[in-house]
Scaffold this active site. Sequence first.
Site, PDB file in Angstrom:
ATOM      1  N   ASP A   1      -4.280  15.662  11.464  1.00 30.99           N
ATOM      2  CA  ASP A   1      -4.716  15.108  10.180  1.00 30.99           C
ATOM      3  C   ASP A   1      -5.569  13.858  10.383  1.00 30.99           C
ATOM      4  O   ASP A   1      -5.333  12.816   9.770  1.00 30.99           O
ATOM      5  CB  ASP A   1      -3.491  14.785   9.308  1.00 30.99           C
ATOM      6  CG  ASP A   1      -3.857  14.653   7.827  1.00 30.99           C
ATOM      7  OD1 ASP A   1      -4.973  15.100   7.447  1.00 30.99           O
ATOM      8  OD2 ASP A   1      -3.063  14.120   7.056  1.00 30.99           O
TER       9      ASP A   1
ATOM     10  N   GLY B   1       1.064   5.482   1.734  1.00 33.30           N
ATOM     11  CA  GLY B   1       0.582   6.424   2.728  1.00 33.30           C
ATOM     12  C   GLY B   1       0.803   7.844   2.265  1.00 33.30           C
ATOM     13  O   GLY B   1       1.098   8.093   1.104  1.00 33.30           O
ATOM     14  N   GLY B   2       0.677   8.778   3.185  1.00 29.25           N
ATOM     15  CA  GLY B   2       0.840  10.180   2.830  1.00 29.25           C
ATOM     16  C   GLY B   2       2.246  10.518   2.403  1.00 29.25           C
ATOM     17  O   GLY B   2       2.477  11.536   1.774  1.00 29.25           O
TER      18      GLY B   2
ATOM     19  N   LYS C   1       7.624   1.879   5.871  1.00 26.60           N
ATOM     20  CA  LYS C   1       7.198   3.006   5.035  1.00 26.60           C
ATOM     21  C   LYS C   1       8.407   3.676   4.405  1.00 26.60           C
ATOM     22  O   LYS C   1       9.337   4.085   5.086  1.00 26.60           O
ATOM     23  CB  LYS C   1       6.393   4.016   5.860  1.00 26.60           C
ATOM     24  CG  LYS C   1       5.842   5.160   5.010  1.00 26.60           C
ATOM     25  CD  LYS C   1       4.698   5.890   5.688  1.00 26.60           C
ATOM     26  CE  LYS C   1       5.149   6.748   6.828  1.00 26.60           C
ATOM     27  NZ  LYS C   1       4.072   7.582   7.365  1.00 26.60           N
TER      28      LYS C   1
ATOM     29  N   GLY D   1       4.577   7.918   1.028  1.00 29.87           N
ATOM     30  CA  GLY D   1       5.202   7.021   0.056  1.00 29.87           C
ATOM     31  C   GLY D   1       4.604   5.637   0.091  1.00 29.87           C
ATOM     32  O   GLY D   1       3.456   5.440   0.469  1.00 29.87           O
TER      33      GLY D   1
ATOM     34  N   VAL E   1       4.473   1.450   1.155  1.00 28.27           N
ATOM     35  CA  VAL E   1       4.611   0.641   2.361  1.00 28.27           C
ATOM     36  C   VAL E   1       4.925  -0.787   1.942  1.00 28.27           C
ATOM     37  O   VAL E   1       4.230  -1.373   1.106  1.00 28.27           O
ATOM     38  CB  VAL E   1       3.323   0.673   3.213  1.00 28.27           C
ATOM     39  CG1 VAL E   1       3.482  -0.201   4.445  1.00 28.27           C
ATOM     40  CG2 VAL E   1       2.991   2.094   3.608  1.00 28.27           C
TER      41      VAL E   1
ATOM     42  N   GLY F   1       0.832  -1.207   0.000  1.00 30.62           N
ATOM     43  CA  GLY F   1       0.000   0.000   0.000  1.00 30.62           C
ATOM     44  C   GLY F   1       0.857   1.242   0.000  1.00 30.62           C
ATOM     45  O   GLY F   1       2.075   1.203  -0.147  1.00 30.62           O
TER      46      GLY F   1
END
Length: 738
Positions: free
Chosen positions: A539, A425-426, A443, A428, A430, A423
């Site tokens: 956030d 994330g905000g 990450k 980059g 994972v 997957g």
Amino acid sequence: MKFSRLLLLCCLLAAVWVLSGGAGDVPAAQSPECANRCGDIDVPYPFGLDEKCSIHGGFLLNCMTVGGTTKLYKGTLEVTKISVQDNKAWVKTNISRQCYIQSTNRMIGNDASMNITNTPFVLSASDNKVIILGCNSLAFLLSDSYIGGCSPTCDFDKPPKNGSCSGAGCCQLVDLPKGLRYYQTHFNSTYDTSTGQWSKIFPACNYVTVMESAAFNFSTAYLKDTVFYDRYDSKAPVVVEWAIKRNITCQGAKMDMTTYACVSDNSHCITNDAGYACSCSKGYGGNPYIVNGCTDIDECLDSVTYPCVGICKNTLGSFTCSCPRGKSMINGVCMKDQKSIWIAPVVGTSLLLLALGLGGPVIMRKIKLQKVKKTKQRFFNQNHGLLLQQLISRNSDIGERMIITLRELEKATNNFDTARVVGGGGHGVVFKGILDLHVVAIKKSKIVVQREIDEFINEVVVLSQVNHRNVVRLLGCCLETEVPLLVYEFISNGTLYDHLHVDEPVSILWVDRIRIALEVARALSYLHSAASIPIFHRDIKSSNILLDDSLIAKVSDFGASRYIPIDQTGVTTVVQGTLGYLDPMYHYTGRLTDKSDVFSFGVLLVELLTRKKPSIYRSNDGDNLVSHFEKMLATSNLVGIIDPQVMEEEDGDLQEVATLAVICTKLRGEDRPTMREVELKLENLVVKKNLVPCMTTPNRNDEDEAQVQYMSIEPLTNESGRQYTMEEEILLSACHPR
């Protein structure tokens, strides 16, 4: 006998004269009683902050504290820097401006002036220039013996350019007269405001000021609103020259040696536009106005100003530059002597071939390993690794295993095989990996910018202080790559966003949504009030809520989070967050408080109720999701926006949750509850609706429905804080009444 007594008296008077400093007085700067700093500004002699500490009244300065900031003044002029070597000072002068107010069709503004007639100062003709900004407005500078001006134009066929002050939006007068001590600025607008022509020109204001040439670089942004005025805080930096006595030459000053100011050895007198002043002789630096103030300069330490291609040796007032043995200085360059020209290449080539033959492979291998080691160390330092090591050594709350090597992570991910990507994330991608026999998530950032790296380190520091069952657990980090890598516990079931926003009519069950909301509230309440240092997430959104195999919520992505000292109720920060979830008061003021997370949580509740995406939702009237939801609740028309699945599954608790969501998203932060209050409200709702695990078997056969009955109430440890003891007792008593 009388002659002897007279001689003795003369000697005593001479001794007293010498001890008192002579006719010219010992410079006051040598007295330990004289202050020589005002805030961050050095105040060197001949200037002083007391009459006894300055050479005369013209050099007396005032040190005052204004608005909590200590500043240095000469009269009303703020002084920001003094150089005794250059006999110059830097002061601030007002910027004159003329602004057109379209709403009233009037011109407002102010003319500025500067008067240093009764000071040792004159404007430096070589260091300053007159700057005029705007459009078609003649501005000029006027003094008793000088007038000069220009008119910048705004021709849209030839627009202004950054860095160019040659007429388009900006013009300048470079040649100021020498000895200028007084001036005024004036405007003469060429626009008739009654015709409305001014409104067609984009600058809101015109400006004229005298300022330091080196401090100004034209930007087209200066023509918009009050950017230029605000950039310099309404005052421009100006360079002034100063002299001990005005209009006195060095020859005239030396006629009275009792008041002659150049008292240091290796100093001499100079005449500038202001009068006579002093300077250290060539090869010396320091303060010529105090005894022994001029000291020798070591030229060998400054190869830029004093270049030497050979062997540099410092001498008093100078230096020597010589060539090593076997070379001679030819046209400023050390050249080999002719007799040794052929010997060195032969010997050097032979030794090089021998070294390459015997130790070449070993040397190359060591060079490669050393290069890799240096690269890792450079990235480690660049990514604040030394700071993290200090935090680990000083703070027992941060685990010693926090720093992980790149070699370990390469082994854990099979050299970051793309097949291991699970997957993004905000920050980059994972990767899934095996580290110390545990499944972990690693990450890795895609973007190499310093802000992203700083956010990674911020996330390490924040999460290292947090230990809560509903917050994703950070296992460690690797700082030996260009962008840092973070290692988390592996959460296998994706994000709340993935589960909620599916293309099918049925999504997460209502009871699961209520429980997830409670778990997120628990995590935020812990971060705000139970962590060792309050933490504001900044956030909160559904894509930052991870779910495990039992749909237990884990708050993640702390890259934007901030520590808040306990004695502060809020801090001003650069605004960060996600559109649709962002607190509007935080967005407009930049002031971050715990109520900013409350707003984002309220949006998350609305998202759970409606299954609509806050970032992109717009009603037919153009309202965002929160505004539309509030209107529907106020008009008792929730059925028009609530997820049909929720309408079918809810059991009388919909109205309470909807009301809580609206209260959390109030415009004013003071009108919102705390996360602790939100947590207790949801706890009471869960207990009241019997959503605790009182049953050992599910009521329905459907597998998903069976998961609904599960809500972990395993004993909470000190990791979550003592405040949860009462809630645990409430939940247990709900299932097992006494």
